[in-house]
Design a protein around this motif. Structure first.
Motif, PDB file in Angstrom:
ATOM      1  N   ASP A  93       0.834  -1.212   0.000  1.00  0.00           N
ATOM      2  CA  ASP A  93       0.000   0.000   0.000  1.00  0.00           C
ATOM      3  C   ASP A  93       0.862   1.253   0.000  1.00  0.00           C
ATOM      4  O   ASP A  93       0.564   2.241   0.673  1.00  0.00           O
ATOM      5  CB  ASP A  93      -0.954   0.021   1.186  1.00  0.00           C
ATOM      6  CG  ASP A  93      -2.015  -1.064   1.125  1.00  0.00           C
ATOM      7  OD1 ASP A  93      -2.174  -1.675   0.045  1.00  0.00           O
ATOM      8  OD2 ASP A  93      -2.674  -1.306   2.144  1.00  0.00           O
ATOM      9  N   ASN A  94       1.966   1.212  -0.720  1.00  0.00           N
ATOM     10  CA  ASN A  94       2.885   2.339  -0.867  1.00  0.00           C
ATOM     11  C   ASN A  94       3.539   2.759   0.456  1.00  0.00           C
ATOM     12  O   ASN A  94       3.881   3.919   0.650  1.00  0.00           O
ATOM     13  CB  ASN A  94       2.192   3.531  -1.531  1.00  0.00           C
ATOM     14  CG  ASN A  94       3.167   4.379  -2.303  1.00  0.00           C
ATOM     15  OD1 ASN A  94       4.227   3.908  -2.713  1.00  0.00           O
ATOM     16  ND2 ASN A  94       2.829   5.630  -2.505  1.00  0.00           N
ATOM     17  N   ARG A  95       3.699   1.823   1.382  1.00  0.00           N
ATOM     18  CA  ARG A  95       4.358   2.077   2.663  1.00  0.00           C
ATOM     19  C   ARG A  95       5.474   1.068   2.865  1.00  0.00           C
ATOM     20  O   ARG A  95       5.352  -0.088   2.482  1.00  0.00           O
ATOM     21  CB  ARG A  95       3.375   1.976   3.821  1.00  0.00           C
ATOM     22  CG  ARG A  95       2.279   3.006   3.763  1.00  0.00           C
ATOM     23  CD  ARG A  95       1.477   2.950   5.041  1.00  0.00           C
ATOM     24  NE  ARG A  95       0.378   3.871   4.980  1.00  0.00           N
ATOM     25  CZ  ARG A  95       0.403   5.082   5.521  1.00  0.00           C
ATOM     26  NH1 ARG A  95       1.457   5.492   6.167  1.00  0.00           N
ATOM     27  NH2 ARG A  95      -0.652   5.861   5.436  1.00  0.00           N
ATOM     28  N   LYS A  96       6.559   1.519   3.490  1.00  0.00           N
ATOM     29  CA  LYS A  96       7.662   0.620   3.824  1.00  0.00           C
ATOM     30  C   LYS A  96       7.304  -0.152   5.092  1.00  0.00           C
ATOM     31  O   LYS A  96       7.014   0.440   6.124  1.00  0.00           O
ATOM     32  CB  LYS A  96       8.945   1.405   4.079  1.00  0.00           C
ATOM     33  CG  LYS A  96       9.617   1.927   2.855  1.00  0.00           C
ATOM     34  CD  LYS A  96      10.936   2.590   3.225  1.00  0.00           C
ATOM     35  CE  LYS A  96      11.660   3.076   1.994  1.00  0.00           C
ATOM     36  NZ  LYS A  96      12.957   3.694   2.322  1.00  0.00           N
ATOM     37  N   ILE A  97       7.341  -1.464   4.994  1.00  0.00           N
ATOM     38  CA  ILE A  97       7.064  -2.341   6.129  1.00  0.00           C
ATOM     39  C   ILE A  97       8.306  -3.197   6.342  1.00  0.00           C
ATOM     40  O   ILE A  97       8.675  -3.985   5.462  1.00  0.00           O
ATOM     41  CB  ILE A  97       5.838  -3.248   5.870  1.00  0.00           C
ATOM     42  CG1 ILE A  97       4.609  -2.429   5.462  1.00  0.00           C
ATOM     43  CG2 ILE A  97       5.556  -4.133   7.061  1.00  0.00           C
ATOM     44  CD1 ILE A  97       4.045  -1.554   6.540  1.00  0.00           C
ATOM     45  N   SER A  98       8.950  -3.049   7.485  1.00  0.00           N
ATOM     46  CA  SER A  98      10.147  -3.848   7.750  1.00  0.00           C
ATOM     47  C   SER A  98       9.749  -5.309   7.951  1.00  0.00           C
ATOM     48  O   SER A  98       8.582  -5.630   8.205  1.00  0.00           O
ATOM     49  CB  SER A  98      10.882  -3.330   8.989  1.00  0.00           C
ATOM     50  OG  SER A  98      10.134  -3.606  10.157  1.00  0.00           O
ATOM     51  N   ILE A  99      10.716  -6.166   7.856  1.00  0.00           N
ATOM     52  CA  ILE A  99      10.455  -7.596   8.051  1.00  0.00           C
ATOM     53  C   ILE A  99       9.924  -7.847   9.456  1.00  0.00           C
ATOM     54  O   ILE A  99       8.995  -8.627   9.660  1.00  0.00           O
ATOM     55  CB  ILE A  99      11.730  -8.418   7.746  1.00  0.00           C
ATOM     56  CG1 ILE A  99      12.037  -8.311   6.252  1.00  0.00           C
ATOM     57  CG2 ILE A  99      11.574  -9.866   8.184  1.00  0.00           C
ATOM     58  CD1 ILE A  99      13.334  -8.956   5.819  1.00  0.00           C
ATOM     59  N   GLU A 100      10.482  -7.148  10.449  1.00  0.00           N
ATOM     60  CA  GLU A 100      10.025  -7.309  11.828  1.00  0.00           C
ATOM     61  C   GLU A 100       8.567  -6.843  11.973  1.00  0.00           C
ATOM     62  O   GLU A 100       7.768  -7.512  12.653  1.00  0.00           O
ATOM     63  CB  GLU A 100      10.915  -6.497  12.788  1.00  0.00           C
ATOM     64  CG  GLU A 100      12.335  -7.011  12.885  1.00  0.00           C
ATOM     65  CD  GLU A 100      13.296  -6.395  11.883  1.00  0.00           C
ATOM     66  OE1 GLU A 100      14.496  -6.642  12.015  1.00  0.00           O
ATOM     67  OE2 GLU A 100      12.853  -5.689  10.947  1.00  0.00           O
ATOM     68  N   GLN A 101       8.194  -5.736  11.349  1.00  0.00           N
ATOM     69  CA  GLN A 101       6.814  -5.255  11.408  1.00  0.00           C
ATOM     70  C   GLN A 101       5.880  -6.259  10.732  1.00  0.00           C
ATOM     71  O   GLN A 101       4.770  -6.503  11.232  1.00  0.00           O
ATOM     72  CB  GLN A 101       6.676  -3.899  10.725  1.00  0.00           C
ATOM     73  CG  GLN A 101       7.329  -2.755  11.463  1.00  0.00           C
ATOM     74  CD  GLN A 101       7.335  -1.481  10.639  1.00  0.00           C
ATOM     75  OE1 GLN A 101       7.548  -1.517   9.419  1.00  0.00           O
ATOM     76  NE2 GLN A 101       7.086  -0.357  11.291  1.00  0.00           N
ATOM     77  N   PHE A 102       6.302  -6.815   9.618  1.00  0.00           N
ATOM     78  CA  PHE A 102       5.481  -7.773   8.909  1.00  0.00           C
ATOM     79  C   PHE A 102       5.239  -9.018   9.762  1.00  0.00           C
ATOM     80  O   PHE A 102       4.110  -9.527   9.832  1.00  0.00           O
ATOM     81  CB  PHE A 102       6.128  -8.149   7.582  1.00  0.00           C
ATOM     82  CG  PHE A 102       5.249  -8.996   6.706  1.00  0.00           C
ATOM     83  CD1 PHE A 102       4.193  -8.433   6.006  1.00  0.00           C
ATOM     84  CD2 PHE A 102       5.459 -10.361   6.602  1.00  0.00           C
ATOM     85  CE1 PHE A 102       3.383  -9.205   5.201  1.00  0.00           C
ATOM     86  CE2 PHE A 102       4.663 -11.141   5.792  1.00  0.00           C
ATOM     87  CZ  PHE A 102       3.615 -10.567   5.096  1.00  0.00           C
ATOM     88  N   ILE A 103       6.282  -9.477  10.437  1.00  0.00           N
ATOM     89  CA  ILE A 103       6.134 -10.654  11.307  1.00  0.00           C
ATOM     90  C   ILE A 103       5.157 -10.359  12.444  1.00  0.00           C
ATOM     91  O   ILE A 103       4.342 -11.191  12.811  1.00  0.00           O
ATOM     92  CB  ILE A 103       7.503 -11.103  11.843  1.00  0.00           C
ATOM     93  CG1 ILE A 103       8.336 -11.680  10.702  1.00  0.00           C
ATOM     94  CG2 ILE A 103       7.358 -12.113  12.972  1.00  0.00           C
ATOM     95  CD1 ILE A 103       9.775 -11.927  11.039  1.00  0.00           C
ATOM     96  N   ASP A 104       5.226  -9.151  13.012  1.00  0.00           N
ATOM     97  CA  ASP A 104       4.317  -8.777  14.104  1.00  0.00           C
ATOM     98  C   ASP A 104       2.857  -8.730  13.657  1.00  0.00           C
ATOM     99  O   ASP A 104       1.960  -8.963  14.445  1.00  0.00           O
ATOM    100  CB  ASP A 104       4.700  -7.422  14.683  1.00  0.00           C
ATOM    101  CG  ASP A 104       5.983  -7.493  15.520  1.00  0.00           C
ATOM    102  OD1 ASP A 104       6.365  -8.608  15.940  1.00  0.00           O
ATOM    103  OD2 ASP A 104       6.596  -6.431  15.726  1.00  0.00           O
ATOM    104  N   MET A 105       2.650  -8.416  12.366  1.00  0.00           N
ATOM    105  CA  MET A 105       1.262  -8.356  11.864  1.00  0.00           C
ATOM    106  C   MET A 105       0.650  -9.740  11.828  1.00  0.00           C
ATOM    107  O   MET A 105      -0.507  -9.927  11.921  1.00  0.00           O
ATOM    108  CB  MET A 105       1.231  -7.741  10.461  1.00  0.00           C
ATOM    109  CG  MET A 105       1.444  -6.267  10.456  1.00  0.00           C
ATOM    110  SD  MET A 105       1.059  -5.582   8.838  1.00  0.00           S
ATOM    111  CE  MET A 105       2.675  -5.170   8.271  1.00  0.00           C
TER     112      MET A 105
END
Length: 78
Positions: free
Chosen positions: A66-78
């Motif tokens: 969605d045109n936003r930078k998501i770090s790998i750590e943030q993605f895992i938390d989701m």
């Protein structure tokens, strides 16, 4: 989108436009109180990119969703 050779061109064009509008307006992340989460359909789409100046991440790669930078750590938390 595929249609038959002898199909109605105007109907095929209308169906194609509907499909494009649905895809363009699709958002994969929900935000509640500034915290991102994956939407109800549990589906995401985006890109995997590299940036060696990322802060708060142990990795150089990140997801662009969605045109936003998501770090790998943030993605895992989701």
């Amino acid at each position: 989108m595929l249609s038959d050779f002898d199909s109605d061109i105007e109907k095929a064009e209308l169906l194609l436009k509907q499909k494009i509008k649905k895809g363009v307006n699709k958002r994969y992340l929900d935000y509640n109180d500034g915290i991102a989460s994956i939407g109800r359909d549990l589906e995401v789409a985006g890109r995997i990119l590299c940036d060696d100046t990322l802060k708060n991440s142990a990795f150089d790669h990140f997801f662009q969703i969605d045109n936003r930078k998501i770090s790998i750590e943030q993605f895992i938390d989701m």
